[in-house]
Scaffold this motif. Structure first.
Motif, PDB file in Angstrom:
ATOM      1  N   THR A   1       0.850  -1.180   0.000  1.00  0.00           N
ATOM      2  CA  THR A   1       0.000   0.000   0.000  1.00  0.00           C
ATOM      3  C   THR A   1       0.888   1.233   0.000  1.00  0.00           C
ATOM      4  OG1 THR A   1      -1.895   1.087   1.066  1.00  0.00           O
ATOM      5  CG2 THR A   1      -0.187   0.214   2.516  1.00  0.00           C
TER       6      THR A   1
ATOM      7  N   VAL B   1      -3.029  -2.115  -2.982  1.00  0.00           N
ATOM      8  CA  VAL B   1      -4.235  -1.380  -2.616  1.00  0.00           C
ATOM      9  C   VAL B   1      -3.778  -0.055  -1.993  1.00  0.00           C
ATOM     10  CG1 VAL B   1      -6.346  -1.308  -1.228  1.00  0.00           C
ATOM     11  CG2 VAL B   1      -5.565  -3.481  -2.202  1.00  0.00           C
TER      12      VAL B   1
ATOM     13  N   SER C   1      -3.893   3.568  -0.051  1.00  0.00           N
ATOM     14  CA  SER C   1      -4.589   4.059   1.141  1.00  0.00           C
ATOM     15  C   SER C   1      -4.116   5.475   1.442  1.00  0.00           C
ATOM     16  CB  SER C   1      -4.364   3.132   2.343  1.00  0.00           C
ATOM     17  OG  SER C   1      -3.011   3.131   2.751  1.00  0.00           O
TER      18      SER C   1
ATOM     19  N   ILE D   1      -9.105   3.638   2.411  1.00  0.00           N
ATOM     20  CA  ILE D   1      -8.590   2.459   1.710  1.00  0.00           C
ATOM     21  C   ILE D   1      -9.288   2.422   0.360  1.00  0.00           C
ATOM     22  CG2 ILE D   1      -8.463  -0.063   1.736  1.00  0.00           C
ATOM     23  CD1 ILE D   1      -8.584   0.342   4.911  1.00  0.00           C
TER      24      ILE D   1
ATOM     25  N   PRO E   1      -9.924   0.330  -2.680  1.00  0.00           N
ATOM     26  CA  PRO E   1      -9.931  -0.914  -3.450  1.00  0.00           C
ATOM     27  C   PRO E   1     -10.167  -0.644  -4.930  1.00  0.00           C
ATOM     28  CG  PRO E   1     -11.996  -0.652  -2.263  1.00  0.00           C
ATOM     29  CD  PRO E   1     -11.100   0.460  -1.799  1.00  0.00           C
TER      30      PRO E   1
ATOM     31  N   SER F   1      -8.332  -5.887  -6.865  1.00  0.00           N
ATOM     32  CA  SER F   1      -8.041  -6.212  -5.466  1.00  0.00           C
ATOM     33  C   SER F   1      -9.171  -7.028  -4.863  1.00  0.00           C
ATOM     34  CB  SER F   1      -7.806  -4.934  -4.658  1.00  0.00           C
ATOM     35  OG  SER F   1      -8.993  -4.161  -4.583  1.00  0.00           O
TER      36      SER F   1
ATOM     37  N   PRO G   1     -11.590  -8.119  -1.221  1.00  0.00           N
ATOM     38  CA  PRO G   1     -12.058  -7.619   0.080  1.00  0.00           C
ATOM     39  C   PRO G   1     -11.120  -8.011   1.223  1.00  0.00           C
ATOM     40  CG  PRO G   1     -13.884  -8.571  -1.160  1.00  0.00           C
ATOM     41  CD  PRO G   1     -12.636  -8.905  -1.918  1.00  0.00           C
TER      42      PRO G   1
ATOM     43  N   GLN H   1      -7.895  -8.169   1.136  1.00  0.00           N
ATOM     44  CA  GLN H   1      -6.775  -7.229   1.174  1.00  0.00           C
ATOM     45  C   GLN H   1      -7.179  -5.920   1.856  1.00  0.00           C
ATOM     46  OE1 GLN H   1      -6.087  -7.252  -3.065  1.00  0.00           O
ATOM     47  NE2 GLN H   1      -4.262  -8.531  -2.880  1.00  0.00           N
ATOM     48  N   SER H   2      -8.353  -5.432   1.518  1.00  0.00           N
ATOM     49  CA  SER H   2      -8.839  -4.219   2.182  1.00  0.00           C
ATOM     50  C   SER H   2      -8.983  -4.440   3.681  1.00  0.00           C
ATOM     51  CB  SER H   2     -10.188  -3.793   1.588  1.00  0.00           C
ATOM     52  OG  SER H   2     -10.037  -3.370   0.237  1.00  0.00           O
TER      53      SER H   2
ATOM     54  N   GLU I   1      -7.481  -2.410   6.800  1.00  0.00           N
ATOM     55  CA  GLU I   1      -8.367  -1.896   7.846  1.00  0.00           C
ATOM     56  C   GLU I   1      -7.835  -2.274   9.228  1.00  0.00           C
ATOM     57  OE1 GLU I   1     -12.209  -3.386   6.903  1.00  0.00           O
ATOM     58  OE2 GLU I   1     -12.641  -1.800   5.440  1.00  0.00           O
TER      59      GLU I   1
ATOM     60  N   ARG J   1     -13.624   2.870   3.229  1.00  0.00           N
ATOM     61  CA  ARG J   1     -13.367   2.367   1.876  1.00  0.00           C
ATOM     62  C   ARG J   1     -13.942   3.339   0.856  1.00  0.00           C
ATOM     63  NH1 ARG J   1     -13.901  -4.279   1.734  1.00  0.00           N
ATOM     64  NH2 ARG J   1     -13.106  -4.666   3.844  1.00  0.00           N
TER      65      ARG J   1
END
Length: 358
Positions: free
Chosen positions: A89, A113, A115, A141, A143, A147, A149, A151-152, A156, A168
């Protein structure tokens, strides 16, 4: 507090954000590995306890790239190649540009991803870093189509470990939003502060909290902001154009205040500002109307601490606090923002305890 983040975290770039991330994660026993192109900056971040130097055999689960905006995409691409099992990130303030640049060079964006923690200070570098820099602040974040979910969710967890509030938001929507709430305010603050350069001393001697509030962020690093504004120019420009149109209307009204409609233009402009301020979330993350009490405090050590202690004893929760003190003045001014339903009782209680409420 046990960490939600599992595995090693590598932080590339040990400026304000990178070092603050390292300090926050290290304080909850996350294994943080630091890297920076500047040996002295890296050494300072390590000395402050933000993490350790990279070593043979390091295998990070997450790589956080915290470098200047103009090199974000290059460094992210290098980290993706260097650590093929890690989620990478970055914390740059513009999100669409790096994603597009990575896709253009064929980087494995399925492990990237972006951020953006909505936090910072006017000063930069590891010496300005704080473990609590992100406390209560939004952490976006971003996405994308490639990518997942999961990974997000990993990012988080990292944000939550740092006390931030994960949000998100797709890259384009993020960049539109920060143009309005961050990038244009920086320019407006800088333009206003620039009016002070040639202002006479008798004018700046009269400066109060209103001027300090509106010019605070004008002390930010020009080199960094040139990069940020250039990277998000397409979204900043229309916001500034609308602002220019509003300013033109105010100029016309002030040019002839007696003209029909001039007074209404001024009133509508100020009222629209009231409506806009009301939309800024309070500390609980919701639109919040508050009442302000102004307390006069003697310029002696310990007075503000005593005031806050007594407010706590009265069971009143502060929504905001501002301090103002003019050089040489025998008193300071403390502005207390509280919920309207407790304002009257707090004012009476403070006066009974000997405080002067203006």
């Amino acid at each position: 507090m046990s960490a939600r983040t599992s595995g090693q975290v590598r932080v590339v770039g040990t400026g304000l954000l990178g070092t603050s991330i390292g300090l926050g994660l290290s304080s909850i026993d996350v294994d943080v590995v630091l890297d920076d192109v500047s040996p002295s900056t890296l050494a300072l971040a390590v000395d402050y306890g933000a993490g350790r130097r990279a070593a043979e055999g390091d295998r990070p689960a997450i790589v956080v790239v915290a470098v200047p905006p103009d090199v974000v995409a290059d460094v992210v691409a290098a980290e993706l190649a260097l650590h093929p099992e890690a989620l990478v990130t970055d914390v740059a303030s513009v999100k669409a540009g790096p994603l597009a640049a990575l896709a253009a060079v064929g980087a494995p964006t399925e492990r990237y991803v972006g951020s953006h923690p909505m936090a910072g200070r006017e000063r930069g570098g590891p010496i300005a870093a704080r473990a609590d820099l992100f406390l209560g602040r939004p952490w976006v974040i971003a996405p994308h189509a490639g990518s997942t979910p999961e990974q997000s969710a990993l990012l988080e967890s990292l944000a939550l470990d740092l006390g931030a509030v994960p949000v998100r938001l797709p890259a384009d929507r993020h960049d539109d939003a920060v143009a309005v709430v961050s990038h244009v305010p920086q320019l407006v603050s800088s333009l206003l502060a620039a009016r002070l350069v040639d202002a006479p001393d008798h004018a700046t001697d009269l400066a109060g909290q209103g001027l300090r509030d509106t010019t605070r962020i004008a002390g930010s690093d020009p080199a960094l902001w040139v990069q940020i504004l250039s990277a998000n120019a397409a979204r900043v420009l229309p916001v500034l154009s609308d602002l220019r149109d509003d300013l033109d209307a105010v100029l016309a009204a002030l040019g002839d205040p007696a003209a029909p409609g001039a007074q209404r233009t001024l009133a509508d402009t100020l009222a629209a500002g009231n409506d806009g301020v009301a939309r800024i979330p309070g500390k609980h993350g919701i639109d919040l109307r508050t009442t302000t009490l102004v307390v006069l405090v003697d310029d002696r050590p310990g007075q503000i601490a005593r005031l806050l202690t007594e407010i706590g004893e009265l069971g009143v929760n502060l929504e905001d606090l501002r301090l103002e003190h003019s050089p040489g003045a025998p008193i300071g001014i403390v502005e207390l923002a509280v919920l309207p339903e407790v304002a009257g009782g707090l004012e009476a209680d403070l006066q009974r305890r000997g405080w002067r409420v203006a």
